[in-house]
Motif scaffolding. Structure first.
Motif, PDB file in Angstrom:
ATOM      1  N   VAL A 296      -3.100  -4.469  -8.761  1.00 45.74           N
ATOM      2  CA  VAL A 296      -2.522  -3.825  -7.586  1.00 45.74           C
ATOM      3  C   VAL A 296      -2.717  -2.329  -7.750  1.00 45.74           C
ATOM      4  CG1 VAL A 296      -0.400  -3.448  -6.267  1.00 45.74           C
ATOM      5  CG2 VAL A 296      -0.792  -5.641  -7.365  1.00 45.74           C
ATOM      6  N   ASP A 297      -3.135  -1.663  -6.673  1.00 47.48           N
ATOM      7  CA  ASP A 297      -3.303  -0.208  -6.739  1.00 47.48           C
ATOM      8  C   ASP A 297      -2.859   0.441  -5.445  1.00 47.48           C
ATOM      9  OD1 ASP A 297      -5.456  -1.122  -5.247  1.00 47.48           O
ATOM     10  OD2 ASP A 297      -6.812   0.422  -5.962  1.00 47.48           O
ATOM     11  N   ILE A 298      -2.689   1.754  -5.517  1.00 49.17           N
ATOM     12  CA  ILE A 298      -2.342   2.562  -4.343  1.00 49.17           C
ATOM     13  C   ILE A 298      -3.433   3.617  -4.218  1.00 49.17           C
ATOM     14  CG2 ILE A 298      -0.614   4.037  -3.260  1.00 49.17           C
ATOM     15  CD1 ILE A 298       1.461   2.709  -5.083  1.00 49.17           C
ATOM     16  N   PRO A 299      -4.457   3.354  -3.405  1.00 48.08           N
ATOM     17  CA  PRO A 299      -5.585   4.281  -3.322  1.00 48.08           C
ATOM     18  C   PRO A 299      -5.263   5.610  -2.660  1.00 48.08           C
ATOM     19  CG  PRO A 299      -5.925   2.464  -1.831  1.00 48.08           C
ATOM     20  CD  PRO A 299      -4.689   2.165  -2.606  1.00 48.08           C
ATOM     21  N   LYS A 300      -4.272   5.636  -1.736  1.00 48.49           N
ATOM     22  CA  LYS A 300      -4.025   6.872  -1.014  1.00 48.49           C
ATOM     23  C   LYS A 300      -2.644   6.895  -0.400  1.00 48.49           C
ATOM     24  CE  LYS A 300      -5.894   9.812   2.558  1.00 48.49           C
ATOM     25  NZ  LYS A 300      -6.446  10.998   2.061  1.00 48.49           N
ATOM     26  N   CYS A 301      -2.033   8.053  -0.449  1.00 46.77           N
ATOM     27  CA  CYS A 301      -0.817   8.331   0.314  1.00 46.77           C
ATOM     28  C   CYS A 301      -1.104   9.558   1.171  1.00 46.77           C
ATOM     29  CB  CYS A 301       0.363   8.611  -0.608  1.00 46.77           C
ATOM     30  SG  CYS A 301       1.003   7.166  -1.443  1.00 46.77           S
ATOM     31  N   ARG A 302      -0.538   9.584   2.349  1.00 47.91           N
ATOM     32  CA  ARG A 302      -0.763  10.713   3.262  1.00 47.91           C
ATOM     33  C   ARG A 302       0.512  10.991   4.015  1.00 47.91           C
ATOM     34  NH1 ARG A 302      -0.957   7.989   7.965  1.00 47.91           N
ATOM     35  NH2 ARG A 302      -1.900   5.944   7.970  1.00 47.91           N
ATOM     36  N   ALA A 303       0.550  12.120   4.676  1.00 46.95           N
ATOM     37  CA  ALA A 303       1.725  12.466   5.493  1.00 46.95           C
ATOM     38  C   ALA A 303       1.815  11.518   6.670  1.00 46.95           C
ATOM     39  CB  ALA A 303       1.613  13.907   5.967  1.00 46.95           C
ATOM     40  N   ALA A 304       3.030  11.136   7.004  1.00 48.17           N
ATOM     41  CA  ALA A 304       3.235  10.203   8.119  1.00 48.17           C
ATOM     42  C   ALA A 304       3.116  10.904   9.451  1.00 48.17           C
ATOM     43  CB  ALA A 304       4.586   9.538   8.008  1.00 48.17           C
TER      44      ALA A 304
ATOM     45  N   ALA B 138      11.016  11.019   3.206  1.00 43.30           N
ATOM     46  CA  ALA B 138      10.801  12.364   2.674  1.00 43.30           C
ATOM     47  C   ALA B 138      11.625  12.561   1.412  1.00 43.30           C
ATOM     48  CB  ALA B 138      11.171  13.405   3.716  1.00 43.30           C
ATOM     49  N   GLY B 139      11.107  13.328   0.500  1.00 44.21           N
ATOM     50  CA  GLY B 139      11.785  13.631  -0.747  1.00 44.21           C
ATOM     51  C   GLY B 139      10.777  14.076  -1.777  1.00 44.21           C
ATOM     52  N   LYS B 140      11.212  14.893  -2.733  1.00 41.26           N
ATOM     53  CA  LYS B 140      10.291  15.365  -3.772  1.00 41.26           C
ATOM     54  C   LYS B 140       9.805  14.220  -4.645  1.00 41.26           C
ATOM     55  CE  LYS B 140      10.990  20.127  -3.923  1.00 41.26           C
ATOM     56  NZ  LYS B 140       9.838  20.722  -3.376  1.00 41.26           N
ATOM     57  N   ARG B 141      10.688  13.258  -4.926  1.00 47.84           N
ATOM     58  CA  ARG B 141      10.320  12.084  -5.722  1.00 47.84           C
ATOM     59  C   ARG B 141      11.020  10.884  -5.098  1.00 47.84           C
ATOM     60  NH1 ARG B 141      12.648   9.255 -10.073  1.00 47.84           N
ATOM     61  NH2 ARG B 141      11.083   8.246 -11.366  1.00 47.84           N
ATOM     62  N   SER B 142      10.241   9.987  -4.548  1.00 46.79           N
ATOM     63  CA  SER B 142      10.788   8.816  -3.885  1.00 46.79           C
ATOM     64  C   SER B 142      10.293   7.559  -4.595  1.00 46.79           C
ATOM     65  CB  SER B 142      10.347   8.794  -2.423  1.00 46.79           C
ATOM     66  OG  SER B 142      10.855   7.661  -1.781  1.00 46.79           O
ATOM     67  N   VAL B 143      11.242   6.688  -5.012  1.00 41.17           N
ATOM     68  CA  VAL B 143      10.894   5.443  -5.689  1.00 41.17           C
ATOM     69  C   VAL B 143      11.092   4.303  -4.698  1.00 41.17           C
ATOM     70  CG1 VAL B 143      11.429   3.902  -7.594  1.00 41.17           C
ATOM     71  CG2 VAL B 143      11.541   6.377  -7.933  1.00 41.17           C
ATOM     72  N   GLN B 144      10.074   3.458  -4.567  1.00 38.57           N
ATOM     73  CA  GLN B 144      10.098   2.350  -3.618  1.00 38.57           C
ATOM     74  C   GLN B 144       9.809   1.037  -4.341  1.00 38.57           C
ATOM     75  OE1 GLN B 144      10.430   2.552  -0.078  1.00 38.57           O
ATOM     76  NE2 GLN B 144      11.169   4.574  -0.651  1.00 38.57           N
ATOM     77  N   THR B 145      10.391  -0.043  -3.827  1.00 36.72           N
ATOM     78  CA  THR B 145      10.043  -1.388  -4.261  1.00 36.72           C
ATOM     79  C   THR B 145       9.503  -2.112  -3.044  1.00 36.72           C
ATOM     80  OG1 THR B 145      11.798  -1.356  -5.903  1.00 36.72           O
ATOM     81  CG2 THR B 145      10.906  -3.503  -5.320  1.00 36.72           C
ATOM     82  N   TYR B 146       8.344  -2.736  -3.195  1.00 31.82           N
ATOM     83  CA  TYR B 146       7.701  -3.383  -2.053  1.00 31.82           C
ATOM     84  C   TYR B 146       7.096  -4.707  -2.493  1.00 31.82           C
ATOM     85  CZ  TYR B 146       4.831  -4.074   2.072  1.00 31.82           C
ATOM     86  OH  TYR B 146       4.272  -4.587   3.203  1.00 31.82           O
TER      87      TYR B 146
ATOM     88  N   HIS C 126       0.711  14.351  -1.842  1.00 31.37           N
ATOM     89  CA  HIS C 126       1.355  13.052  -1.972  1.00 31.37           C
ATOM     90  C   HIS C 126       0.663  12.290  -3.097  1.00 31.37           C
ATOM     91  CE1 HIS C 126       3.269  13.825   1.902  1.00 31.37           C
ATOM     92  NE2 HIS C 126       2.090  14.234   2.305  1.00 31.37           N
ATOM     93  N   SER C 127       1.265  12.284  -4.271  1.00 31.31           N
ATOM     94  CA  SER C 127       0.628  11.599  -5.397  1.00 31.31           C
ATOM     95  C   SER C 127       1.444  10.368  -5.783  1.00 31.31           C
ATOM     96  CB  SER C 127       0.473  12.550  -6.573  1.00 31.31           C
ATOM     97  OG  SER C 127       1.725  13.004  -7.001  1.00 31.31           O
ATOM     98  N   PRO C 128       0.839   9.169  -5.629  1.00 31.32           N
ATOM     99  CA  PRO C 128       1.540   7.932  -5.969  1.00 31.32           C
ATOM    100  C   PRO C 128       1.305   7.519  -7.425  1.00 31.32           C
ATOM    101  CG  PRO C 128      -0.495   7.413  -4.881  1.00 31.32           C
ATOM    102  CD  PRO C 128      -0.411   8.918  -4.933  1.00 31.32           C
ATOM    103  N   ARG C 129       2.241   6.728  -7.946  1.00 25.19           N
ATOM    104  CA  ARG C 129       2.101   6.180  -9.290  1.00 25.19           C
ATOM    105  C   ARG C 129       2.846   4.850  -9.338  1.00 25.19           C
ATOM    106  NH1 ARG C 129       4.576   8.295 -14.891  1.00 25.19           N
ATOM    107  NH2 ARG C 129       6.433   8.037 -13.639  1.00 25.19           N
TER     108      ARG C 129
ATOM    109  N   ARG D  93       5.366  11.411  -5.337  1.00 31.50           N
ATOM    110  CA  ARG D  93       5.796  12.811  -5.444  1.00 31.50           C
ATOM    111  C   ARG D  93       5.123  13.583  -4.319  1.00 31.50           C
ATOM    112  NH1 ARG D  93       8.167  14.232 -10.420  1.00 31.50           N
ATOM    113  NH2 ARG D  93       8.078  12.512 -11.898  1.00 31.50           N
ATOM    114  N   SER D  94       5.922  14.352  -3.601  1.00 30.46           N
ATOM    115  CA  SER D  94       5.371  15.110  -2.472  1.00 30.46           C
ATOM    116  C   SER D  94       6.101  16.440  -2.351  1.00 30.46           C
ATOM    117  CB  SER D  94       5.501  14.301  -1.181  1.00 30.46           C
ATOM    118  OG  SER D  94       6.855  14.146  -0.845  1.00 30.46           O
ATOM    119  N   ASP D  95       5.807  17.160  -1.276  1.00 30.19           N
ATOM    120  CA  ASP D  95       6.435  18.461  -1.049  1.00 30.19           C
ATOM    121  C   ASP D  95       7.911  18.331  -0.689  1.00 30.19           C
ATOM    122  OD1 ASP D  95       6.201  17.409   1.465  1.00 30.19           O
ATOM    123  OD2 ASP D  95       5.027  19.049   2.288  1.00 30.19           O
TER     124      ASP D  95
END
Length: 137
Positions: A129-137, A110-118, A58-61, A80-82
């Motif tokens: 602002v940063d995203i230090p970690k994403c993990r499986a839910a 879930a999705g190979k590439r998911s775009v979110q607005t928050y 799970h790699s955020p950008r 981006r994830s599996d």
């Protein structure tokens, strides 16, 4: 003095310098075994820490930021994830002095590439602002 006398072990008077120890045999296999065990243990610890903290699945950008005000900041990011499992990302805002002024866990479908607005609520104006970690839910 002959060459034999120079290489011979000196003879000490009995009882004068304490008891002499017999010369021990070297054990190179023991050194190799201990070195191999240390390497295997290090590799195991490294693998365990990589699985725990270095999750490349799970790699955020962060794509963009907007609406940076005194009480919130809106970010757009991708993960981006599996593609099989949903994710949870930690979104964090910091003030100019480095203190965390807002933090939230954002669910990502879930999705190979998911775009979110928050929109992240903050206690004061966010400097970064940063995203230090994403993990499986």
């Amino acid at each position: 003095m002959t060459d034999q006398d120079a290489t011979a072990t000196p003879v000490f008077p009995p009882g004068r310098y304490g008891r002499r120890r017999a010369e021990r045999r070297r054990r190179p296999w023991l050194t190799v075994l201990v070195g191999a065990l240390v390497m295997v243990a290090s590799a195991g610890i490294g693998y365990r820490l990589y699985k725990q903290y270095g999750d490349p699945e799970h790699s955020p950008r962060i794509l963009s930021e907007s609406e940076r005000t005194a009480d919130h900041v809106t970010i757009r990011f991708e993960v981006r994830s599996d593609g099989h499992n949903p994710s949870v990302c930690i979104v964090r805002a910091r003030a100019q002095d480095g203190l965390v002024v807002g933090s939230a866990e954002v669910p990502v479908p879930a999705g190979k590439r998911s775009v979110q607005t928050y929109t992240l609520v903050t206690r004061e104006r966010a400097f970064v602002v940063d995203i230090p970690k994403c993990r499986a839910a």
